[in-house]
Structure formats: structure tokens, C-alpha cells
Design an enzyme around this catalytic site. Structure first.
Site, short mmCIF file in Angstrom:
data_model
loop_
_atom_site.label_atom_id
_atom_site.label_comp_id
_atom_site.label_asym_id
_atom_site.label_seq_id
_atom_site.Cartn_x
_atom_site.Cartn_y
_atom_site.Cartn_z
N TYR A 37 0.85 -1.20 0.00
CA TYR A 37 0.00 0.00 0.00
C TYR A 37 0.88 1.24 0.00
CZ TYR A 37 -3.07 3.70 1.70
OH TYR A 37 -3.74 4.88 1.83
N GLU A 40 -3.86 7.16 -3.59
CA GLU A 40 -3.30 5.89 -3.11
C GLU A 40 -3.20 4.86 -4.21
OE1 GLU A 40 -5.76 4.94 0.41
OE2 GLU A 40 -7.18 3.96 -0.91
#
Lengths: 294, 380
Positions: free
Chosen positions: B101, B189
Site C-alpha cells: 500500500y 493511493e
């Protein structure tokens, strides 16, 4: 007494020649605010409502001794206007402008807060705020002056009209206010609840504080950490209890995201800090009176 | 503004982040054609700007063009969290060795942007934060300096990424940051950033939210704006410059000021009703503005009654009352309208409403109780 502004405050209006700037300058003058200067680049040497206009804030400060400014310039010029106020050495800047990009405010607020390190510097109220009023002394911004009555309650809020509604009900209940401050509806603000509460705590005339919060962020939770150290009672109200997550409710900062910033969490934090939280606005005057008695 | 995954990927690709080959399409045949051209197994993904697409059945693997056609047919038109899927992204499926991530967002409490990296990619980051917060490494960005290279290294090592992945990950984090800043994002993201079995890194999912307040300086994002408006009523309200959020109930709400309107929704809910919308008309009392607002609220067929909650400050209540009356005259109104006016010149304002179809109320609580009773069909 009052906080932040009083009869002596010398106010400069950034964007005085614009429609909003002129209208609210008139309202501020009518309230008795000492508006000593205006700034509009290119209009230096003229006057608006008999107030002298300068090209730069620095020049206006030199000529008039202004120590506070209020910003009525459009979103794309507002961050620069705050930095100009900071550069000119003002001690208070109130930014009314709504719709400033968040990345701009992160940068501007950073430099504003750096100026405060070690005391002094400039305090910023807003952006996206209605400003403040010290009852009967000075009004900076756009709050309606007629609803404020001199009294003993300090009011600090993230909203505009809702604040007027609550101030009006306090005034009608005969409680009255010392200073009423709208800190703004944006996610990044110059001053937070936790910045303002100590000022009310130190003000001899303020006997209780009403804190009006809303969904989004964690400023109410941060305030709840400070409140137990106060000697004065704080009464709370949180709007947006029924707002759905992920939706921005009018204010850029009023959004529940990733399960954070809920009204429930704020009510809980305030309650745990010993703050009576009103379920509805009409309960507020009663809770204030109760707190003042005990 | 939440943009779609394929749009976020388009942006990231421009900054040098590798993304899977693929294309966004609006019908099943086109999905099959993209799969045929790619010549490999594909993932077909619903393009809706909400989380939980996988759980809702909006993300499916297809081994052949025919399978791609079939799953695209299932996904297109389905509703995910109330949003109808009109586009699917068809892209090459990656061979996953590990999932990471990378994210950047605004930390409101810190008043700074924060970079987050985790070796536990592929899950919702909120979930990781709630259950295993130690798996997220964070670093805050000094607004006066920007994101420094050493911080990128710091956060990537702290997150415990595989050593062979760190060099590329730091490069992509820089690219993500550049994209975040240049596009005035509030969130960017890559989740997951996939380490493939062949040892390369690729962004198989991406999310970017753009700051609405900054759209004025991003004309190139205007096309994304149009596509982000999935609700026709909301889209119309925003075109008219109104702050509007559609909700599930049947009581239309109009007020001046975001905080006041939010409190009005709360009050209606307390009275046992269900708000149909949030609508802030802001300052001013012009009949045009009020008529616009009322028209938008009534265009929602579920609305069985409308509550106006107005505080008159510098704008006087009698002016607002005139605005509402004129707006009501211009539109044909078939539902009850309760008007609560308070503040400057409230008596004059309420007097103007006497003898009209508009129902005056004094307090917010009374107004809420009244409109809820009327909508429920009971006597108020």
C-alpha cells in the site's frame, strides 16, 4: 473584557473596494469598529466609505497603525493576502474567503503558526468563517451585530448561521456574550477550538463557553482533552449527527471519512470531558444557565 | 471529487507509475474485444468511486474474451452502494507475489500531508489501521520543505517491504507525491502496488480524490467532474451553484448555512422523519435563488413535504419570506411547505406568510415536528 478584539483594535480591510468588502466594511463601521485602512492593489490613494485605501498592507500599517486585518478577496488571491498580512506584522488576520484549496491552506497555516512560536506572531481566524464580535466593542467579519448582547458567555463555532441562531437564543435568554468567534468550516484552519478555549479561560468576564462543533476532523476531540483543565464550564453542541458517511455537508471540512469524524465520537469525547452536550439548539440556554448556577 | 480508478491510473501513468495494460469500456462486446487484444487473462472491474467493489461482486477475473463478455455483462448495470455501474475497466491480470500500500492524504489534526506505506496491501487501509496499525509506516511532510528523499526511504524501510522492491517503491512514491501535489488531490493511493512473480512492480488499483476547491485551477479535470456526477438531481443542483446532497428520505430541506441545515436534518430525524436532501442556499434572499432551490428539491419525486429553515442575520426575514412566496407562486406546489423564520425582522417575515399556503413555524423543533406530521399524513 473580551478576547482577541476590543475597542482599541485598528482594523484593515483587504479587498475593501470589492462588493462584499465594501458592504461589510459599512456594517463594521456601523457597529463601531475602528476601520482605519483598506487595501486594494492599484487603488492606493483613494478612499472607500471615507476609509483611506492603500496598495499594500505594509504601507497601510505604516500609515495607520492597523493591527488586525479582515480578508474579503476571492479564493485565488486569499492565500497570498494572508501571507501579506503576516509579512506586515499584524497580530490578527480574519479570513472570510470560502473555497481556498486545502494544499494552499496547509502551507499558509504552517507559516502563520511558525510566527507564533515563542509568543507573538500573527493569529489567523478562518478561512471560510464569519469572523468575530466582541459585544458592543468591535466586529470583524460578517456576523450580524444586532443579535449580540453584552453578557458573560463566550461562543466558539465551526459554523456561521447556526452560530447566529445560538447566539440569538443566548441573547434572548438574557445571558449575553463576551466574544463570539466563528473559526471556520474548512478542514485546515488558522485557529482551532483548542487554540481559542484558553483565551476564554483567561478572560475575566467570560463565565462559560459554548462550543459548537460539527462532523469531520478531530478538533472537538482535541478540545475535549483541554477542557478538564479549565475552571469555566463548557457547553457543547454537535451538528451532523444524521449525516451519511463520505458526503461533504456543505462545509469542506464537514465529512465523515474512513469512520473518523463522526458526531457520535465527538459527543462522547465531550461528554467524557464533563461537557453537557445539547441534543438540540433550544436546550443550550438552559444548559448554560444551569452550568452558571452550579 | 472522487474520480474513477481508470482516471486515477491515467494520471499516475503520466507520472511514470506502471499500470496494467487495459481500457475502460461501456458495453460487454467492447470488453471482450479488449480481452482479445490483450491476449491474456483479464480482470473486469466496475468503475464506481466507492470502496467494497470486490465484495459487491464488481471485480471479476476472466480467462477468455467470452468470459470477459459474460462478466462485463453481469457487472455493467449493477448497483454498488446505490451507484449504477456504467463503465468497466478491462485489464491484464497480474501474477501476484506480494501486495503493498502506498498512500498520501491530509492529516487534519497535524495540518500536514502524511505519507503511508504498508506491506499489508490489498485491504482497505482503514481496516489495516483499525486492526493492525503497526503495519502502517507513516511520515509527515513539512509544508515548507515538501517530501524529502530520505523520508521516502525511511517510510519504505519502516514498512518492511521486500528488499528487491524498495528501490522501485521509492520511485513510485515520489511519482505519487508529484501527482498528488500537481493535481490538488486530498487523497492519492495505490492499493495494491503489486510485486509480480517476475519481480516487477505494478499499480493494479489506484484512487485519487481531487479537492473541489481547487478545480478552478484544473480545467483539464473538467471531464472527470462530469463523470463523477452520478446522481442527476445532485448534478443539476451543482450546476445551479447550490450546495446539495441527496439523502434517502422524503422531507425536503432548505436552509441558509451548512451548520444550520445539518442541524435541521438532525432535528427532522429526531422528530421521526427522514430528510430527502441537504440544501444550503447560503446568504441572500433573492427569489430566483429560492425558486431554484425549491425546484431542485421538488424534482426528487420522493419528496412529500419541504421544510425551510432560515435565520435572518444581515439578510432580513421579511426579504426571505418575499423570496419564498415569489418562488412558490412561480412553481406549482403540490406538497406542504413549512417555513421557519427567525432572527432579524422575524415578525414581519411571519406576517407575510399569513393567509398563504405556506405554514409558518417558530422554532426548529416545532417546524420539524410539523413537517414530519404533515408528510406522515397526520394532523399537525
Amino acid at each position: 473584557m473580551s478576547i482577541l478584539i476590543n475597542r482599541e483594535t485598528r482594523v484593515l480591510v483587504q479587498g475593501i473596494t470589492g462588493r462584499e468588502g465594501t458592504f461589510h466594511t459599512q456594517q463594521m463601521l456601523a457597529y463601531g469598529t475602528r476601520v482605519v485602512a483598506g487595501v486594494t492593489p492599484g487603488k492606493g490613494g483613494t478612499t472607500t466609505l471615507d476609509v483611506p485605501v492603500f496598495d499594500t498592507v505594509a504601507e497601510a500599517v505604516r500609515q495607520t497603525g492597523a493591527n488586525a486585518s479582515v480578508i474579503f478577496v476571492p479564493q485565488r488571491f486569499a492565500p497570498d493576502a494572508v501571507l501579506e498580512a503576516l509579512d506586515a506584522g499584524l497580530s490578527l488576520c480574519v479570513c472570510i474567503t470560502e473555497g481556498i484549496p486545502i494544499q494552499e491552506m496547509i502551507r499558509v497555516v504552517h507559516f502563520v503558526r511558525q510566527s507564533q512560536v515563542g509568543g507573538g506572531g500573527m493569529r489567523l481566524i478562518g478561512p471560510n468563517c464569519p469572523g468575530l464580535i466582541s459585544a458592543g466593542e468591535c466586529k470583524i467579519g460578517i456576523m450580524p451585530g444586532n443579535i449580540v448582547q453584552r453578557g458573560r458567555v463566550g461562543v466558539v463555532s465551526r459554523s456561521g448561521t447556526l452560530t447566529y441562531e445560538i447566539v440569538d437564543s443566548l441573547s434572548r435568554a438574557g445571558l449575553g456574550e463576551t466574544t463570539c468567534i466563528g473559526i471556520g468550516g474548512d478542514p485546515i484552519l488558522g485557529s482551532t477550538f483548542a487554540d481559542i478555549l484558553p483565551l476564554f479561560e483567561a478572560d475575566p468576564e467570560t463565565e462559560a463557553v459554548v462550543l459548537i462543533g460539527e462532523i469531520g476532523g478531530s478538533d472537538e476531540e482535541a478540545a475535549a482533552e483541554y477542557i478538564p483543565r479549565m475552571t469555566k464550564p463548557v457547553i457543547g453542541f454537535i451538528s451532523g449527527r444524521t449525516a451519511p458517511p463520505g458526503k461533504r455537508m456543505g462545509h469542506a471540512g464537514a465529512i465523515v471519512s474512513g469512520g473518523r469524524g463522526t458526531a457520535q465520537a465527538k459527543v462522547e469525547a465531550l461528554t467524557n470531558a464533563g461537557v453537557p452536550v445539547a441534543d438540540t439548539t433550544s436546550e443550550i440556554p438552559g444548559l448554560v444557565r444551569q452550568a452558571l448556577r452550579s | 471529487m472522487k474520480i474513477h480508478e481508470y482516471q486515477a491510473k491515467q494520471i499516475l501513468a503520466r507520472y511514470g507509475v506502471p499500470i496494467p495494460r487495459g481500457e475502460a469500456v461501456t458495453d460487454a462486446d467492447a470488453a471482450a474485444e479488449v480481452a482479445r487484444q490483450l491476449g491474456s487473462p483479464v480482470v473486469v472491474k466496475a468503475q464506481v468511486p466507492v470502496g467494497g467493489r470486490g465484495k459487491a461482486g464488481g471485480v471479476k477475473l476472466a480467462r477468455t474474451p467470452d468470459e470477459a463478455r459474460a462478466v462485463a455483462g453481469q457487472i455493467l448495470g449493477m448497483s454498488i452502494k446505490g451507484i449504477v455501474v456504467r463503465k468497466v475497466l478491462v485489464e491484464e491480470a497480474a501474477q501476484i507475489a506480494a501486495e503493498y500500500y502506498l498512500g498520501i492524504t491530509v492529516d487534519r489534526a497535524a495540518r500536514r500531508n502524511v505519507v503511508m506505506v504498508s506491506a499489508a496491501g490489498g485491504m482497505e487501509i482503514e481496516e489495516v489501521a483499525a486492526t493492525t496499525p503497526e503495519k502502517i509506516a507513516r511520515v509527515w511532510i513539512d509544508p515548507g520543505i515538501g517530501l524529502a528523499d530520505f523520508q521516502i526511504r525511511q517510510v519504505c524501510y519502516a514498512a518492511g517491504l521486500e528488499r528487491e522492491a524498495v528501490a522501485s517503491a521509492t520511485r513510485f512514491l515520489r511519482a505519487l507525491y508529484d501527482a498528488y501535489v500537481a493535481n490538488d488531490a486530498g487523497l492519492a493511493e495505490i492499493n495494491p502496488l503489486v510485486l509480480t512473480t517476475s519481480g516487477s512492480l505494478i499499480a493494479t488499483d489506484a484512487k485519487i480524490d481531487i479537492d473541489d476547491n481547487a478545480l478552478y485551477r484544473h480545467p483539464e479535470l473538467a471531464a472527470y467532474k462530469e463523470e463523477s456526477e452520478d446522481d442527476p438531481v445532485e448534478a443539476e443542483a451543482h450546476r445551479r451553484g447550490l450546495q446539495f446532497v441527496r439523502l434517502e428520505g422524503d422531507v425536503g430541506i432548505i436552509g441558509n448555512g451548512a451548520g444550520l441545515v445539518m442541524s435541521t436534518l438532525d432535528e427532522v430525524k429526531r422528530a421521526g422523519g427522514a430528510p430527502a436532501n441537504f440544501l444550503d442556499i447560503g446568504g441572500g434572499a433573492k427569489a430566483d435563488l429560492v425558486a431554484n432551490a425549491l425546484e431542485v428539491v421538488l424534482s426528487n419525486e420522493r419528496v412529500k413535504g419541504v421544510l425551510f429553515n432560515i435565520f435572518g442575520g444581515i439578510t432580513r426575514c421579511d426579504e426571505v419570506a418575499k423570496g419564498i412566496l415569489e418562488a412558490a407562486r412561480r412553481l406549482s406546489i403540490r406538497v406542504p411547505i413549512v417555513v421557519r423564520l427567525t432572527g432579524t425582522n422575524e415578525q414581519e417575515g411571519r406576517a407575510l406568510l399569513q393567509g398563504t399556503k405556506l405554514i409558518p413555524a417558530e422554532t426548529m423543533e416545532q417546524a420539524a415536528a410539523r413537517i414530519v406530521a404533515l408528510v406522515r399524513g397526520g394532523a399537525a
